[in-house]
Design a protein around this motif. Sequence first.
Motif, PDB file in Angstrom:
ATOM      1  N   PRO A  36       5.364   6.105 193.918  1.00 21.28           N
ATOM      2  CA  PRO A  36       6.826   6.239 193.981  1.00 21.28           C
ATOM      3  C   PRO A  36       7.395   5.975 195.372  1.00 21.28           C
ATOM      4  O   PRO A  36       6.788   6.323 196.386  1.00 21.28           O
ATOM      5  N   PHE A  37       8.561   5.337 195.390  1.00 20.76           N
ATOM      6  CA  PHE A  37       9.296   5.079 196.626  1.00 20.76           C
ATOM      7  C   PHE A  37      10.773   5.179 196.285  1.00 20.76           C
ATOM      8  O   PHE A  37      11.333   4.297 195.636  1.00 20.76           O
ATOM      9  N   ASP A  38      11.418   6.267 196.695  1.00 19.39           N
ATOM     10  CA  ASP A  38      12.833   6.484 196.413  1.00 19.39           C
ATOM     11  C   ASP A  38      13.646   6.068 197.637  1.00 19.39           C
ATOM     12  O   ASP A  38      13.705   6.786 198.633  1.00 19.39           O
ATOM     13  N   ALA A  39      14.276   4.909 197.543  1.00 24.54           N
ATOM     14  CA  ALA A  39      15.026   4.360 198.675  1.00 24.54           C
ATOM     15  C   ALA A  39      16.305   5.135 198.952  1.00 24.54           C
ATOM     16  O   ALA A  39      16.852   5.051 200.058  1.00 24.54           O
ATOM     17  N   ARG A  40      16.774   5.900 197.996  1.00 24.73           N
ATOM     18  CA  ARG A  40      18.030   6.631 198.175  1.00 24.73           C
ATOM     19  C   ARG A  40      17.947   7.672 199.277  1.00 24.73           C
ATOM     20  O   ARG A  40      18.961   8.043 199.856  1.00 24.73           O
ATOM     21  N   GLY A  41      16.752   8.133 199.607  1.00 23.05           N
ATOM     22  CA  GLY A  41      16.594   9.160 200.629  1.00 23.05           C
ATOM     23  C   GLY A  41      16.324   8.614 202.023  1.00 23.05           C
ATOM     24  O   GLY A  41      16.087   9.381 202.944  1.00 23.05           O
ATOM     25  N   ILE A  42      16.367   7.298 202.175  1.00 24.72           N
ATOM     26  CA  ILE A  42      16.078   6.669 203.470  1.00 24.72           C
ATOM     27  C   ILE A  42      17.362   6.094 204.039  1.00 24.72           C
ATOM     28  O   ILE A  42      18.133   5.447 203.317  1.00 24.72           O
ATOM     29  N   ARG A  45      19.806   1.766 207.467  1.00 25.14           N
ATOM     30  CA  ARG A  45      19.343   0.863 208.524  1.00 25.14           C
ATOM     31  C   ARG A  45      17.824   0.773 208.606  1.00 25.14           C
ATOM     32  O   ARG A  45      17.293  -0.136 209.223  1.00 25.14           O
ATOM     33  N   PHE A  46      17.105   1.709 207.975  1.00 24.23           N
ATOM     34  CA  PHE A  46      15.637   1.692 207.995  1.00 24.23           C
ATOM     35  C   PHE A  46      15.013   1.239 206.685  1.00 24.23           C
ATOM     36  O   PHE A  46      13.801   1.049 206.616  1.00 24.23           O
ATOM     37  N   ARG A  47      15.805   1.083 205.642  1.00 24.19           N
ATOM     38  CA  ARG A  47      15.251   0.841 204.300  1.00 24.19           C
ATOM     39  C   ARG A  47      14.360  -0.382 204.202  1.00 24.19           C
ATOM     40  O   ARG A  47      13.237  -0.287 203.721  1.00 24.19           O
ATOM     41  N   HIS A  48      14.845  -1.540 204.607  1.00 24.74           N
ATOM     42  CA  HIS A  48      14.056  -2.756 204.423  1.00 24.74           C
ATOM     43  C   HIS A  48      12.755  -2.697 205.213  1.00 24.74           C
ATOM     44  O   HIS A  48      11.696  -3.078 204.692  1.00 24.74           O
ATOM     45  N   SER A  49      12.806  -2.194 206.427  1.00 26.69           N
ATOM     46  CA  SER A  49      11.582  -2.064 207.221  1.00 26.69           C
ATOM     47  C   SER A  49      10.584  -1.128 206.556  1.00 26.69           C
ATOM     48  O   SER A  49       9.383  -1.405 206.514  1.00 26.69           O
ATOM     49  N   ALA A  54       5.626  -0.375 203.450  1.00 31.62           N
ATOM     50  CA  ALA A  54       4.936   0.197 202.293  1.00 31.62           C
ATOM     51  C   ALA A  54       4.255  -0.893 201.475  1.00 31.62           C
ATOM     52  O   ALA A  54       3.108  -0.730 201.043  1.00 31.62           O
ATOM     53  N   LEU A  55       4.922  -2.015 201.259  1.00 28.31           N
ATOM     54  CA  LEU A  55       4.319  -3.116 200.501  1.00 28.31           C
ATOM     55  C   LEU A  55       3.102  -3.689 201.223  1.00 28.31           C
ATOM     56  O   LEU A  55       2.101  -4.027 200.590  1.00 28.31           O
ATOM     57  N   SER A  56       3.160  -3.769 202.530  1.00 26.29           N
ATOM     58  CA  SER A  56       2.032  -4.287 203.313  1.00 26.29           C
ATOM     59  C   SER A  56       0.813  -3.383 203.227  1.00 26.29           C
ATOM     60  O   SER A  56      -0.316  -3.840 203.375  1.00 26.29           O
ATOM     61  N   ALA A  57       1.042  -2.098 202.988  1.00 25.83           N
ATOM     62  CA  ALA A  57      -0.061  -1.132 202.928  1.00 25.83           C
ATOM     63  C   ALA A  57      -0.760  -1.106 201.566  1.00 25.83           C
ATOM     64  O   ALA A  57      -1.844  -0.542 201.451  1.00 25.83           O
ATOM     65  N   LEU A  58      -0.146  -1.694 200.546  1.00 25.14           N
ATOM     66  CA  LEU A  58      -0.726  -1.654 199.205  1.00 25.14           C
ATOM     67  C   LEU A  58      -1.853  -2.671 199.039  1.00 25.14           C
ATOM     68  O   LEU A  58      -1.823  -3.753 199.618  1.00 25.14           O
ATOM     69  N   ASP A  71      21.168  -2.647 192.309  1.00 26.23           N
ATOM     70  CA  ASP A  71      20.204  -3.734 192.206  1.00 26.23           C
ATOM     71  C   ASP A  71      20.132  -4.438 193.566  1.00 26.23           C
ATOM     72  O   ASP A  71      21.117  -5.007 194.023  1.00 26.23           O
ATOM     73  N   PRO A  72      18.980  -4.396 194.229  1.00 31.02           N
ATOM     74  CA  PRO A  72      18.870  -4.891 195.607  1.00 31.02           C
ATOM     75  C   PRO A  72      18.563  -6.394 195.682  1.00 31.02           C
ATOM     76  O   PRO A  72      17.504  -6.811 196.150  1.00 31.02           O
ATOM     77  N   LEU A  73      19.478  -7.234 195.243  1.00 32.98           N
ATOM     78  CA  LEU A  73      19.228  -8.675 195.169  1.00 32.98           C
ATOM     79  C   LEU A  73      18.844  -9.310 196.512  1.00 32.98           C
ATOM     80  O   LEU A  73      17.900 -10.100 196.556  1.00 32.98           O
ATOM     81  N   PRO A  74      19.525  -8.987 197.626  1.00 33.77           N
ATOM     82  CA  PRO A  74      19.082  -9.568 198.903  1.00 33.77           C
ATOM     83  C   PRO A  74      17.658  -9.143 199.273  1.00 33.77           C
ATOM     84  O   PRO A  74      16.873  -9.945 199.782  1.00 33.77           O
ATOM     85  N   LEU A  75      17.306  -7.894 198.992  1.00 27.86           N
ATOM     86  CA  LEU A  75      15.955  -7.411 199.262  1.00 27.86           C
ATOM     87  C   LEU A  75      14.935  -8.187 198.435  1.00 27.86           C
ATOM     88  O   LEU A  75      13.874  -8.561 198.936  1.00 27.86           O
ATOM     89  N   LEU A  76      15.226  -8.433 197.163  1.00 24.00           N
ATOM     90  CA  LEU A  76      14.299  -9.174 196.306  1.00 24.00           C
ATOM     91  C   LEU A  76      14.036 -10.571 196.850  1.00 24.00           C
ATOM     92  O   LEU A  76      12.900 -11.048 196.833  1.00 24.00           O
ATOM     93  N   ASP A  77      15.082 -11.212 197.349  1.00 20.44           N
ATOM     94  CA  ASP A  77      14.911 -12.540 197.944  1.00 20.44           C
ATOM     95  C   ASP A  77      14.041 -12.452 199.200  1.00 20.44           C
ATOM     96  O   ASP A  77      13.160 -13.287 199.409  1.00 20.44           O
ATOM     97  N   GLN A  78      14.247 -11.430 200.029  1.00 20.87           N
ATOM     98  CA  GLN A  78      13.442 -11.251 201.241  1.00 20.87           C
ATOM     99  C   GLN A  78      11.983 -10.972 200.892  1.00 20.87           C
ATOM    100  O   GLN A  78      11.076 -11.476 201.558  1.00 20.87           O
ATOM    101  N   ILE A  79      11.738 -10.186 199.854  1.00 23.24           N
ATOM    102  CA  ILE A  79      10.361  -9.907 199.429  1.00 23.24           C
ATOM    103  C   ILE A  79       9.700 -11.187 198.954  1.00 23.24           C
ATOM    104  O   ILE A  79       8.547 -11.470 199.286  1.00 23.24           O
TER     105      ILE A  79
END
Length: 107
Positions: A36-42, A45-49, A54-58, A71-79
């Motif tokens: 689980p990763f709940d972005a609402r609690g971050i 300014r730190f969310r994308h980092s 977290a993705l790099s650690a998996l 829906d985080p469309l810009p984030l999906l494009d960055q991923i």
Amino acid sequence: MTWIRARVRRWPQAGVPDQEAAMTAQAESPDYTAHPFDARGIARRFRHSAIFGALSALEPGEAMRFVNDHDPLPLLDQIGTRFGDRVEIAYRQQQPGAVVIDFIVRA
């Protein structure tokens, strides 16, 4: 339970996704372990980092179950740009105010 999977690489026409082409329904059980990763609690300014870290650690066969209020469309494009085919994007829930996405790490 119905699963919806989306393969996101690049959005056509000014950042608008082609929903029909990007998503297909899946009724099978997942073949990965979701953490689980709940972005609402971050802080915003730190969310994308934090997400990229977290993705790099998996490891392959693991996933991050991402929860957000939009829906985080810009984030999906960055991923897609950063991780390419290594990370698969699978929507679990997509409703206004409640979005759940599994970011699945593949070999």
